[in-house]
Enzyme design. Structure first.
Site, PDB file in Angstrom:
ATOM      1  N   ALA A   1      29.439 -39.022  71.251  1.00  0.00           N
ATOM      2  CA  ALA A   1      29.102 -37.555  70.982  1.00  0.00           C
ATOM      3  C   ALA A   1      27.614 -37.870  70.379  1.00  0.00           C
ATOM      4  O   ALA A   1      26.980 -38.672  69.876  1.00  0.00           O
ATOM      5  CB  ALA A   1      30.053 -36.983  70.000  1.00  0.00           C
TER       6      ALA A   1
ATOM      7  N   GLY B   1      32.584 -40.996  72.103  1.00  0.00           N
ATOM      8  CA  GLY B   1      32.844 -40.107  73.377  1.00  0.00           C
ATOM      9  C   GLY B   1      32.364 -40.487  74.817  1.00  0.00           C
ATOM     10  O   GLY B   1      32.976 -40.044  75.625  1.00  0.00           O
TER      11      GLY B   1
ATOM     12  N   GLU C   1      35.300 -42.151  75.895  1.00  0.00           N
ATOM     13  CA  GLU C   1      36.425 -41.130  76.218  1.00  0.00           C
ATOM     14  C   GLU C   1      36.204 -40.405  77.300  1.00  0.00           C
ATOM     15  O   GLU C   1      37.189 -40.160  78.253  1.00  0.00           O
ATOM     16  CB  GLU C   1      36.463 -40.146  74.916  1.00  0.00           C
ATOM     17  CG  GLU C   1      36.972 -40.823  73.743  1.00  0.00           C
ATOM     18  CD  GLU C   1      36.680 -40.006  72.322  1.00  0.00           C
ATOM     19  OE1 GLU C   1      35.626 -39.834  72.021  1.00  0.00           O
ATOM     20  OE2 GLU C   1      37.814 -39.823  71.780  1.00  0.00           O
TER      21      GLU C   1
ATOM     22  N   GLU D   1      33.787 -44.631  65.862  1.00  0.00           N
ATOM     23  CA  GLU D   1      33.950 -43.439  65.036  1.00  0.00           C
ATOM     24  C   GLU D   1      34.166 -43.564  63.614  1.00  0.00           C
ATOM     25  O   GLU D   1      33.564 -43.097  62.531  1.00  0.00           O
ATOM     26  CB  GLU D   1      34.886 -42.479  65.757  1.00  0.00           C
ATOM     27  CG  GLU D   1      34.366 -41.599  66.900  1.00  0.00           C
ATOM     28  CD  GLU D   1      34.755 -42.471  68.295  1.00  0.00           C
ATOM     29  OE1 GLU D   1      34.915 -43.531  68.188  1.00  0.00           O
ATOM     30  OE2 GLU D   1      34.406 -41.870  69.277  1.00  0.00           O
TER      31      GLU D   1
HETATM   32  N1  3HC Z   1      23.876 -39.251  68.867  1.00  0.00           N
HETATM   33  C1  3HC Z   1      22.649 -39.194  68.427  1.00  0.00           C
HETATM   34  N2  3HC Z   1      21.591 -40.036  68.221  1.00  0.00           N
HETATM   35  C2  3HC Z   1      21.857 -41.468  68.495  1.00  0.00           C
HETATM   36  C3  3HC Z   1      23.401 -41.921  68.813  1.00  0.00           C
HETATM   37  C4  3HC Z   1      24.146 -40.640  68.905  1.00  0.00           C
HETATM   38  N3  3HC Z   1      25.568 -41.029  69.404  1.00  0.00           N
HETATM   39  N4  3HC Z   1      23.268 -42.931  68.901  1.00  0.00           N
HETATM   40  C5  3HC Z   1      21.813 -43.531  68.732  1.00  0.00           C
HETATM   41  N5  3HC Z   1      21.415 -42.468  68.422  1.00  0.00           N
HETATM   42  C6  3HC Z   1      19.503 -42.543  68.278  1.00  0.00           C
HETATM   43  C7  3HC Z   1      19.433 -43.317  67.023  1.00  0.00           C
HETATM   44  O1  3HC Z   1      19.386 -42.396  65.978  1.00  0.00           O
HETATM   45  C8  3HC Z   1      17.991 -43.706  67.657  1.00  0.00           C
HETATM   46  O2  3HC Z   1      17.145 -42.706  67.241  1.00  0.00           O
HETATM   47  P1  3HC Z   1      15.507 -43.179  66.550  1.00  0.00           P
HETATM   48  O3  3HC Z   1      14.995 -43.761  67.775  1.00  0.00           O
HETATM   49  O4  3HC Z   1      15.059 -41.658  66.573  1.00  0.00           O
HETATM   50  O5  3HC Z   1      15.833 -43.653  65.446  1.00  0.00           O
HETATM   51  C9  3HC Z   1      18.103 -44.035  68.980  1.00  0.00           C
HETATM   52  O6  3HC Z   1      19.209 -43.353  69.557  1.00  0.00           O
HETATM   53  C10 3HC Z   1      18.425 -45.292  69.255  1.00  0.00           C
HETATM   54  O7  3HC Z   1      19.178 -45.933  68.743  1.00  0.00           O
HETATM   55  P2  3HC Z   1      19.235 -47.352  67.944  1.00  0.00           P
HETATM   56  O8  3HC Z   1      17.942 -47.524  67.280  1.00  0.00           O
HETATM   57  O9  3HC Z   1      20.186 -47.632  67.147  1.00  0.00           O
HETATM   58  O10 3HC Z   1      19.179 -48.280  69.154  1.00  0.00           O
HETATM   59  P3  3HC Z   1      19.812 -49.753  69.531  1.00  0.00           P
HETATM   60  O11 3HC Z   1      19.653 -50.105  70.801  1.00  0.00           O
HETATM   61  O12 3HC Z   1      19.829 -50.752  68.428  1.00  0.00           O
HETATM   62  O13 3HC Z   1      21.579 -49.482  69.496  1.00  0.00           O
HETATM   63  C11 3HC Z   1      23.467 -48.169  70.112  1.00  0.00           C
HETATM   64  C12 3HC Z   1      22.096 -48.422  70.413  1.00  0.00           C
HETATM   65  C13 3HC Z   1      24.369 -49.355  70.074  1.00  0.00           C
HETATM   66  C14 3HC Z   1      24.215 -47.170  71.063  1.00  0.00           C
HETATM   67  C15 3HC Z   1      23.502 -47.607  68.498  1.00  0.00           C
HETATM   68  O14 3HC Z   1      22.443 -46.670  68.650  1.00  0.00           O
HETATM   69  C16 3HC Z   1      24.799 -46.803  68.303  1.00  0.00           C
HETATM   70  O15 3HC Z   1      25.679 -47.659  67.801  1.00  0.00           O
HETATM   71  N6  3HC Z   1      25.049 -45.512  68.216  1.00  0.00           N
HETATM   72  C17 3HC Z   1      26.111 -44.958  67.613  1.00  0.00           C
HETATM   73  C18 3HC Z   1      27.272 -44.975  68.460  1.00  0.00           C
HETATM   74  C19 3HC Z   1      28.385 -44.174  67.925  1.00  0.00           C
HETATM   75  O16 3HC Z   1      28.728 -44.216  66.857  1.00  0.00           O
HETATM   76  N7  3HC Z   1      29.063 -43.513  68.917  1.00  0.00           N
HETATM   77  C20 3HC Z   1      30.186 -42.669  68.338  1.00  0.00           C
HETATM   78  C21 3HC Z   1      29.605 -41.422  68.165  1.00  0.00           C
HETATM   79  S1  3HC Z   1      30.785 -40.153  67.310  1.00  0.00           S
HETATM   80  C22 3HC Z   1      31.595 -39.706  68.726  1.00  0.00           C
HETATM   81  O17 3HC Z   1      31.482 -40.204  69.777  1.00  0.00           O
HETATM   82  C23 3HC Z   1      32.937 -38.695  68.360  1.00  0.00           C
HETATM   83  C24 3HC Z   1      33.681 -38.556  69.557  1.00  0.00           C
HETATM   84  O18 3HC Z   1      34.859 -39.019  69.540  1.00  0.00           O
HETATM   85  C25 3HC Z   1      34.244 -36.873  69.684  1.00  0.00           C
END
Ligand code: 3HC
Length: 698
Positions: A70, A109, A112, A132
């Site tokens: 998400a 997400g 999912e 998450e």
């Molecule tokens: N939402 C918004 N922005 C995100 C994002 C997300 N889910 N994931 C990454 N970004 C952004 C980062 O903030 C970063 O932005 P910036 O360049 O402005 O600093 C850019 O994308 C690149 O991210 P990384 O620097 O972290 O890039 P990497 O290649 O090192 O890592 C990744 C990529 C493994 C995808 C890592 O970004 C990550 O772990 N992201 C989070 C994943 C996550 O937690 N997903 C679950 C979200 S909660 C959810 O899905 C709820 C649902 O169940 C309803």
């Protein structure tokens, strides 16, 4: 042949062939499921399912990844339709088979969405996960209900509670994906759609699978969580939601939704999301992005714990290291420590056994500083003494090649003064590592008055190479972290003098979320370190400063330096740790000598005083521009000082309390000690303007 292309919106497009359609998600950098992406995907699904000649739909991601979750930026703001859970249901309920093509990462997400499709094809290199929990949440778009349907309750719960990224091969074995192949996502999508049409790839609805209840396992996991993570909210909610997966899916989804919204409302969620973005924000500054100097060969001065730790970190990052010591036996000791550190890295899976010898062969030792003529960057980790540092930097100036970066790992000393002994102050910078340097993630990049911009950028480039969090700091006694630490650690001592016991202070702060209370940390680091510093600073101590070292000095005078001598604030007997009864006697005698009548403190009072002191000095660090933004202070504490991540950092936590309340507390404490407790001007201004520290990050 694909014959029609249609942009649904800025981030979603469709290509339609004779009897199948491809939906492409293109929301760089990580295809986060933002409102625009959700809307686009919903509209694309509506379009495709309305065409009777479309008999299969394949969803894939453009760029480096499928959907990484998400859009975290939307959390904490009013939710906007269409909502992810409903979108996943829509995909699942489609009578036209839908398949997802997964490459890069399918997280949160993103996974999912894939679980709602009728088959999942992974591309080599894919990692899947439900991370998450690291954001104080639980999978809230069906992940807690559909994952157990595919892999069973124990495997699903393990994935959800660890938040780990599952490699593709394991995902295939678990049954999380149906196929694993190689190729470009779009090509794989075309082949997969054709396979579905030809019956070569079977499809099924995840919601139609039933889950065998496993309450015994869930109870066992919950009991473990209560023992180790009782203070965290979302892990318990994850168990609750997964427990509901054996109910009919609609009921389970309701339980999941409710639990997700509960997590969303917690300060823990806000703290963890602040940490997620903060970790990235510290290096998202122009100074970090400029051209950096080439660094391949590193010279390290000092083979003690710190120098060896830094050398280990550099070797693990593939750099070659020259270690300088004053005597062969010290050099040998340094090499032994580094070898042990690398062996530990092998054990922890950070280094493969195959690479061990190769990495170690990149280490070279020397007793002559003249051997540093070819290094690109020197990190001095010698004794904390200005005269020694000045002597070293004078020599470095004479022997190092033009353009070499000259860095000091000093924790407190003035980098400007060190730089001034060289003819190239523009090449001098502070690179302050935290012990153990090959484990701790923080690197303070201390920019002196004359440090050149490309040297600052090199500091950040090194941090990235070492997989550390680089934070820019200004020059002052202790920079960001140690300056704040020097101030608030006195509060722990004052609390003990005034009536609390060391273990009561430790327990209160451990319940707040610190892994160890300050007295346990002191015992671990060695109480002699603080003793030496107090003696060194005795001559310069202001008369108005209330001395905080009476008790600690007496403990040290007995030769009790903490863990390494078997006793300090605590007595260490194998795995048994108990409060040192002798320390109680020392405390009582000190109170009597100082004429203090002890009072009692509640756990909240202890935490409030300690945190208010930390916040006060953090605000002064901002006022003095030693840290550029509150988020820089926060990340220093998360990655260097064991500050509980779910609290987001001292200044994020300060926003939870509010400037007015903090002022009120400081003014109350100042009634007893108005020299130590002073309201920082910035805090007064913020209270007057109704501002938060978060506003200063923007
Ligand atoms: N939402 C918004 N922005 C995100 C994002 C997300 N889910 N994931 C990454 N970004 C952004 C980062 O903030 C970063 O932005 P910036 O360049 O402005 O600093 C850019 O994308 C690149 O991210 P990384 O620097 O972290 O890039 P990497 O290649 O090192 O890592 C990744 C990529 C493994 C995808 C890592 O970004 C990550 O772990 N992201 C989070 C994943 C996550 O937690 N997903 C679950 C979200 S909660 C959810 O899905 C709820 C649902 O169940 C309803």
């Amino acid at each position: 042949m694909v014959d029609k292309k249609n942009d649904i919106n800025q981030v979603v497009s469709i290509e339609v062939a004779d009897d199948y359609a491809l939906i492409c998600l293109n929301n760089p950098p990580v295809n986060a499921a933002s409102q625009l992406l959700r809307q686009g995907l919903q509209d694309a699904m509506a379009f495709c399912t309305a065409q009777s000649d479309i008999k299969a739909i394949a969803i894939y991601g453009a760029g480096r990844t499928f959907v990484a979750g998400a859009d975290i930026k939307e959390f904490g703001k009013p939710p906007q339709a269409p909502f992810l859970p409903e979108l996943v249901n829509t995909i699942e309920q489609s009578s036209t088979p839908v398949i997802s093509i997964l490459h890069g990462t399918a997280l949160g997400g993103g996974l999912e969405i894939a679980l709602g499709t009728h088959a999942r094809v992974g591309i080599k290199g894919l990692r899947l996960g439900l991370p998450e929990i690291h954001l104080g949440l639980l999978p809230g778009a069906g992940g807690t209900q559909r994952t157990p349907r595919l892999v069973g309750i124990p495997a699903a719960l393990e994935m959800i509670l660890s938040g780990r990224h599952v490699p593709a091969a394991e995902a295939l074995e678990l049954g999380l994906i149906d196929q694993l192949c190689e190729g470009e996502a779009r090509d794989v999508a075309i082949n997969a759609a054709k396979d579905v049409l030809a019956g070569r790839l079977k499809t099924r609805r995840t919601d139609q699978i039933t889950v065998k209840p496993n309450h015994a396992h869930l109870d066992e996991v919950e009991a473990k969580l209560m023992a180790t993570q009782a203070h965290l909210f979302s892990p318990h909610k994850c168990v609750e939601a997964v427990r509901a997966s054996s109910l009919p899916i609609n009921e389970g989804l309701k339980v999941e939704r409710h639990a997700f919204m509960e997590c969303m409302d917690t300060p823990q969620r806000a703290g963890l999301i602040h940490a997620f973005f903060g970790e990235r924000a510290v290096s998202n500054i122009p100074e970090a992005k400029g051209a950096a100097r080439e660094i391949a060969k590193i010279g390290i001065i000092g083979g003690g714990t710190m120098g060896s730790g830094i050398a280990t970190a550099c070797l693990l990052a593939g750099l070659s290291v020259k270690l300088l010591e004053t005597a062969q036996e010290n050099l040998d000791r340094g090499r032994t420590t580094i070898t042990k550190n690398l062996e530990g890295a092998v054990k922890r899976g950070k280094l493969s056994q195959d690479k061990f010898d190769m990495v170690l062969s990149n280490l070279d030792g020397s007793l002559e500083i003249s051997n540093f003529s070819d290094v690109d960057l020197v990190i001095e980790a010698a004794f904390e003494d200005m005269a020694i540092k000045k002597e070293i930097f004078t020599k470095l100036d004479a022997v190092c090649k033009k353009g070499a970066v000259l860095a000091s790992n000093t924790s407190y000393l003035d980098i400007n003064e060190i730089a001034a002994v060289t003819k190239r102050p523009e090449d001098v910078i502070g690179l302050h590592f935290f012990s153990p340097a090959h484990v701790m993630k923080l690197l303070e990049i201390v920019v002196a008055d004359k440090t050149a911009p490309d040297v600052v950028a090199t500091g950040f480039a090194l941090a990235k190479k070492l997989r550390k969090i680089g934070v820019k700091a200004g020059v002052c006694d202790g920079f960001i972290g140690n300056r704040i630490l020097s101030y608030y650690s006195k509060t722990a001592s004052y609390l003990v003098l005034e009536g609390a016991s060391p273990e009561q202070v430790d327990q209160a702060l451990e319940r707040f979320g610190f892994a160890m209370g300050p007295h346990k940390v002191g015992d671990l680091a060695g109480l002699d370190i603080g003793w030496m510093t107090r003696k060194r600073k005795a001559a310069t101590r202001s008369k108005q400063d209330r001395y905080a070292g009476d008790v600690a000095d007496k403990i040290c005078e007995n030769g009790w330096f903490g863990r390494k001598t078997g006793q300090g604030y605590y007595v260490y007997d194998g795995s048994d740790i108990r409060p040192n009864p002798e320390v109680r006697t020392i405390i009582e005698a000190t109170r009597t000598k100082l004429g203090i009548t002890p009072k009692s403190f509640t756990e909240n009072e202890i935490v409030d005083r300690y945190m208010t002191a930390m916040i006060s000095e953090a605000v002064r660090v901002l006022e003095d521009k030693i840290a550029a933004r509150p988020v820089d202070v926060d990340m220093v504490f998360l990655f260097g000082y064991g500050f509980p991540r779910h609290r987001g950092g001292p200044l994020h936590y300060a926003d939870e309390i509010g400037a007015e309340k903090l002022i009120e507390r400081i003014e109350t404490y100042a009634k007893d000690d108005d020299h130590y407790w002073k309201v920082p001007n910035l805090l007064r201004d913020m209270a007057a303007q109704g501002k938060k520290f978060a506003d200063l990050n923007r």
